[in-house]
Design a protein around this motif. Structure first.
Motif, PDB file in Angstrom:
ATOM      1  N   ASN A 119       0.852  -1.182   0.000  1.00 47.09           N
ATOM      2  CA  ASN A 119       0.000   0.000   0.000  1.00 47.09           C
ATOM      3  C   ASN A 119       0.891   1.236   0.000  1.00 47.09           C
ATOM      4  O   ASN A 119       1.760   1.367   0.868  1.00 47.09           O
ATOM      5  CB  ASN A 119      -0.897   0.003   1.234  1.00 47.09           C
ATOM      6  CG  ASN A 119      -1.933  -1.089   1.148  1.00 47.09           C
ATOM      7  OD1 ASN A 119      -2.737  -1.122   0.216  1.00 47.09           O
ATOM      8  ND2 ASN A 119      -1.907  -2.017   2.083  1.00 47.09           N
ATOM      9  N   LEU A 120       0.671   2.126  -0.964  1.00 52.44           N
ATOM     10  CA  LEU A 120       1.514   3.325  -1.068  1.00 52.44           C
ATOM     11  C   LEU A 120       0.640   4.571  -1.191  1.00 52.44           C
ATOM     12  O   LEU A 120      -0.355   4.561  -1.935  1.00 52.44           O
ATOM     13  CB  LEU A 120       2.381   3.261  -2.325  1.00 52.44           C
ATOM     14  CG  LEU A 120       3.679   2.479  -2.309  1.00 52.44           C
ATOM     15  CD1 LEU A 120       4.359   2.594  -3.672  1.00 52.44           C
ATOM     16  CD2 LEU A 120       4.611   2.996  -1.221  1.00 52.44           C
ATOM     17  N   PRO A 121       0.999   5.670  -0.484  1.00 52.13           N
ATOM     18  CA  PRO A 121       0.270   6.926  -0.697  1.00 52.13           C
ATOM     19  C   PRO A 121       0.361   7.340  -2.167  1.00 52.13           C
ATOM     20  O   PRO A 121       1.406   7.124  -2.812  1.00 52.13           O
ATOM     21  CB  PRO A 121       1.032   7.934   0.182  1.00 52.13           C
ATOM     22  CG  PRO A 121       1.767   7.113   1.169  1.00 52.13           C
ATOM     23  CD  PRO A 121       2.078   5.805   0.501  1.00 52.13           C
ATOM     24  N   VAL A 122      -0.721   7.935  -2.676  1.00 51.93           N
ATOM     25  CA  VAL A 122      -0.751   8.307  -4.099  1.00 51.93           C
ATOM     26  C   VAL A 122       0.443   9.195  -4.464  1.00 51.93           C
ATOM     27  O   VAL A 122       1.053   9.021  -5.521  1.00 51.93           O
ATOM     28  CB  VAL A 122      -2.103   8.987  -4.433  1.00 51.93           C
ATOM     29  CG1 VAL A 122      -2.029   9.778  -5.726  1.00 51.93           C
ATOM     30  CG2 VAL A 122      -3.189   7.921  -4.542  1.00 51.93           C
ATOM     31  N   GLU A 123       0.812  10.118  -3.579  1.00 57.49           N
ATOM     32  CA  GLU A 123       1.935  11.013  -3.928  1.00 57.49           C
ATOM     33  C   GLU A 123       3.254  10.243  -4.092  1.00 57.49           C
ATOM     34  O   GLU A 123       4.142  10.687  -4.802  1.00 57.49           O
ATOM     35  CB  GLU A 123       2.069  12.148  -2.913  1.00 57.49           C
ATOM     36  CG  GLU A 123       2.236  11.700  -1.492  1.00 57.49           C
ATOM     37  CD  GLU A 123       1.684  12.720  -0.490  1.00 57.49           C
ATOM     38  OE1 GLU A 123       0.638  12.444   0.134  1.00 57.49           O
ATOM     39  OE2 GLU A 123       2.297  13.769  -0.327  1.00 57.49           O
ATOM     40  N   ASP A 124       3.373   9.072  -3.445  1.00 58.44           N
ATOM     41  CA  ASP A 124       4.603   8.282  -3.566  1.00 58.44           C
ATOM     42  C   ASP A 124       4.614   7.412  -4.824  1.00 58.44           C
ATOM     43  O   ASP A 124       5.581   6.686  -5.082  1.00 58.44           O
ATOM     44  CB  ASP A 124       4.794   7.393  -2.328  1.00 58.44           C
ATOM     45  CG  ASP A 124       5.073   8.228  -1.091  1.00 58.44           C
ATOM     46  OD1 ASP A 124       5.332   9.440  -1.243  1.00 58.44           O
ATOM     47  OD2 ASP A 124       5.013   7.683   0.025  1.00 58.44           O
ATOM     48  N   LEU A 125       3.534   7.471  -5.608  1.00 56.38           N
ATOM     49  CA  LEU A 125       3.516   6.702  -6.865  1.00 56.38           C
ATOM     50  C   LEU A 125       4.266   7.437  -7.971  1.00 56.38           C
ATOM     51  O   LEU A 125       4.485   6.900  -9.043  1.00 56.38           O
ATOM     52  CB  LEU A 125       2.075   6.448  -7.314  1.00 56.38           C
ATOM     53  CG  LEU A 125       1.214   5.623  -6.356  1.00 56.38           C
ATOM     54  CD1 LEU A 125      -0.183   5.443  -6.918  1.00 56.38           C
ATOM     55  CD2 LEU A 125       1.842   4.260  -6.096  1.00 56.38           C
ATOM     56  N   TYR A 126       4.640   8.685  -7.698  1.00 53.23           N
ATOM     57  CA  TYR A 126       5.413   9.450  -8.698  1.00 53.23           C
ATOM     58  C   TYR A 126       6.897   9.178  -8.502  1.00 53.23           C
ATOM     59  O   TYR A 126       7.451   9.464  -7.450  1.00 53.23           O
ATOM     60  CB  TYR A 126       5.157  10.948  -8.514  1.00 53.23           C
ATOM     61  CG  TYR A 126       3.854  11.420  -9.111  1.00 53.23           C
ATOM     62  CD1 TYR A 126       2.640  11.150  -8.505  1.00 53.23           C
ATOM     63  CD2 TYR A 126       3.840  12.154 -10.294  1.00 53.23           C
ATOM     64  CE1 TYR A 126       1.443  11.588  -9.056  1.00 53.23           C
ATOM     65  CE2 TYR A 126       2.647  12.603 -10.846  1.00 53.23           C
ATOM     66  CZ  TYR A 126       1.452  12.314 -10.221  1.00 53.23           C
ATOM     67  OH  TYR A 126       0.289  12.755 -10.774  1.00 53.23           O
ATOM     68  N   ALA A 127       7.535   8.633  -9.550  1.00 52.77           N
ATOM     69  CA  ALA A 127       8.971   8.340  -9.450  1.00 52.77           C
ATOM     70  C   ALA A 127       9.797   9.358 -10.221  1.00 52.77           C
ATOM     71  O   ALA A 127      11.016   9.238 -10.300  1.00 52.77           O
ATOM     72  CB  ALA A 127       9.240   6.944  -9.970  1.00 52.77           C
ATOM     73  N   GLY A 128       9.162  10.362 -10.797  1.00 56.98           N
ATOM     74  CA  GLY A 128       9.844  11.390 -11.595  1.00 56.98           C
ATOM     75  C   GLY A 128       8.837  11.948 -12.579  1.00 56.98           C
ATOM     76  O   GLY A 128       7.695  11.484 -12.616  1.00 56.98           O
ATOM     77  N   LEU A 129       9.268  12.920 -13.356  1.00 59.21           N
ATOM     78  CA  LEU A 129       8.351  13.554 -14.301  1.00 59.21           C
ATOM     79  C   LEU A 129       7.828  12.524 -15.317  1.00 59.21           C
ATOM     80  O   LEU A 129       8.615  11.969 -16.091  1.00 59.21           O
ATOM     81  CB  LEU A 129       9.083  14.699 -15.012  1.00 59.21           C
ATOM     82  CG  LEU A 129       8.190  15.693 -15.744  1.00 59.21           C
ATOM     83  CD1 LEU A 129       7.263  16.431 -14.802  1.00 59.21           C
ATOM     84  CD2 LEU A 129       9.050  16.675 -16.518  1.00 59.21           C
ATOM     85  N   GLY A 130       6.533  12.243 -15.286  1.00 60.44           N
ATOM     86  CA  GLY A 130       5.942  11.281 -16.213  1.00 60.44           C
ATOM     87  C   GLY A 130       6.371   9.845 -15.968  1.00 60.44           C
ATOM     88  O   GLY A 130       6.190   8.983 -16.815  1.00 60.44           O
ATOM     89  N   LYS A 131       6.951   9.579 -14.789  1.00 57.63           N
ATOM     90  CA  LYS A 131       7.451   8.236 -14.495  1.00 57.63           C
ATOM     91  C   LYS A 131       6.772   7.712 -13.232  1.00 57.63           C
ATOM     92  O   LYS A 131       6.820   8.362 -12.182  1.00 57.63           O
ATOM     93  CB  LYS A 131       8.969   8.314 -14.281  1.00 57.63           C
ATOM     94  CG  LYS A 131       9.659   7.015 -14.452  1.00 57.63           C
ATOM     95  CD  LYS A 131      11.174   7.231 -14.509  1.00 57.63           C
ATOM     96  CE  LYS A 131      11.927   5.930 -14.637  1.00 57.63           C
ATOM     97  NZ  LYS A 131      11.689   4.964 -13.604  1.00 57.63           N
ATOM     98  N   SER A 132       6.138   6.541 -13.364  1.00 61.99           N
ATOM     99  CA  SER A 132       5.426   5.988 -12.210  1.00 61.99           C
ATOM    100  C   SER A 132       6.288   4.980 -11.461  1.00 61.99           C
ATOM    101  O   SER A 132       7.100   4.276 -12.060  1.00 61.99           O
ATOM    102  CB  SER A 132       4.150   5.293 -12.688  1.00 61.99           C
ATOM    103  OG  SER A 132       3.505   4.686 -11.606  1.00 61.99           O
TER     104      SER A 132
END
Ligand SMILES: Cc1cc2nc3c(=O)[nH]c(=O)nc-3n(C[C@@H](O)[C@@H](O)[C@H](O)COP(=O)(O)OP(=O)(O)OC[C@H]3O[C@@H](n4cnc5c(N)ncnc54)[C@H](O)[C@@H]3O)c2cc1C
Length: 290
Positions: free
Chosen positions: A143-156
């Protein structure tokens, strides 16, 4: 080149399709982003695994105070849902502002988050709601907070060739809470907004208990205005304090110059106005609810 298009009926089937076709298969939901990315060569997949027919992923529910939205739920379903309008109106507003009717009919909220654009409308609202995503791999569940699903610009951070995000969930807003979404856009045809702001506030009588303020695109992902949030925590609800908190939001905003979406200066000028409006609307909603 596309070799196969698979339509599993269960989450387990979807995961085994990914596993059997190691790295060659990829999840597709509405396809509004993915088909363009495949065409432009930004992503590759020989096999697409369509998750939209999996019944368990089509639901919006509220249980034990938590709202859950399955990965096959579209923007229009969210925008029209009585549960979302009642328990998380910021998300209904965000979903309603996405693209055109056709895009909202096929594009999913979860796909919007996973495409990892900083200004993705529903990702901004979900971050303000404190949403958490459930991600399944063949051998694990996390389970991950939605904001932590961003790994970089346009990268999940989610690898859609081996993982399946099944649903997002967040606490349903209670009667002393309110939320609001503001969006600055050039014209409706533009895919992403010039600025968007999502706010959730919790009041205790005439005081702010807490506030979550999220703004985009002012960084590589939706950005919390934590300085503004700190100003509001425990403060009396007055127009002066709302104005002060709104003005402080620019300290954490780092928008880029964009020929299409406006200059950095313009966006920094307008941002406090959007934050103030969103705070005022969210406070009004919280007061009307209590
Ligand atoms: C003309 C146009 C206008 C638009 N306007 C807006 C706008 O105003 N605001 C806005 O925010 N967006 C806008 N968008 C983008 C928006 O349509 C998408 O972000 C959409 O929400 C993506 O959802 P989807 O179901 O189509 O995802 P897909 O395109 O199917 O998938 C997107 C990505 O997520 C992966 N994926 C999808 N679901 C899962 C899952 N459950 N588990 C693992 N991986 C998964 C896919 O492999 C792919 O990499 C626009 C797009 C277009 C083409």
């Amino acid at each position: 080149m596309l070799q196969d298009y698979l339509v599993p009926e269960t989450v387990e089937q979807a995961l085994s399709h990914l596993q059997e076709n190691k790295g060659k298969a990829r999840i597709i939901a509405g396809g509004t982003d993915l088909l363009l990315d495949l065409k432009e060569g930004k992503k590759e997949a020989g096999i697409l695994v369509d998750i939209t027919k999996i019944p368990g992923l089509q639901m919006i529910t509220v249980e034990n105070g938590f709202v859950r939205i399955g990965a096959a739920v579209t923007h229009n379903q969210v925008a029209k849902s009585d549960i979302i309008r009642d328990k998380a109106s910021v998300l209904a507003q965000a979903a309603r502002s996405v693209g055109s009717l056709q895009i909202r009919n096929s594009g999913t909220v979860v796909g919007n988050v996973l495409n990892a654009q900083p200004a993705a409308d529903t990702a901004v609202a979900l971050t303000a709601l404190g949403a958490v995503a459930e991600i399944l791999s063949p051998a694990a569940k996390e389970n991950l907070p939605v904001e932590d699903l961003y790994a970089g610009l346009g990268k999940s951070a989610v690898d859609s060739a081996s993982q399946l995000l099944t649903m997002v969930q967040f606490p349903a807003l209670s009667t002393n809470q309110g939320s609001a979404f503001e969006r600055l856009e050039q014209r409706k045809a533009l895919a992403l907004p010039m600025l968007n702001v999502a706010v959730v506030v919790s009041l205790s009588g005439e005081q702010f208990e807490w506030a979550r303020i999220v703004m985009a695109p002012v960084g590589t992902k939706p950005v919390r205005a934590t300085g503004s949030e700190a100003i509001l925590t425990g403060a009396r609800v007055t127009s002066e304090i709302i104005e002060k908190a709104a003005g402080a939001a620019i300290a954490q905003a780092n928008p880029r110059d964009s020929a299409l979406r406006g200059s950095r200066e313009y966006r920094l000028e307008v941002l406090p106005v959007l934050v103030r409006r969103a705070l005022e609307s969210a406070v009004a909603q919280a007061k009307a609810n209590s």
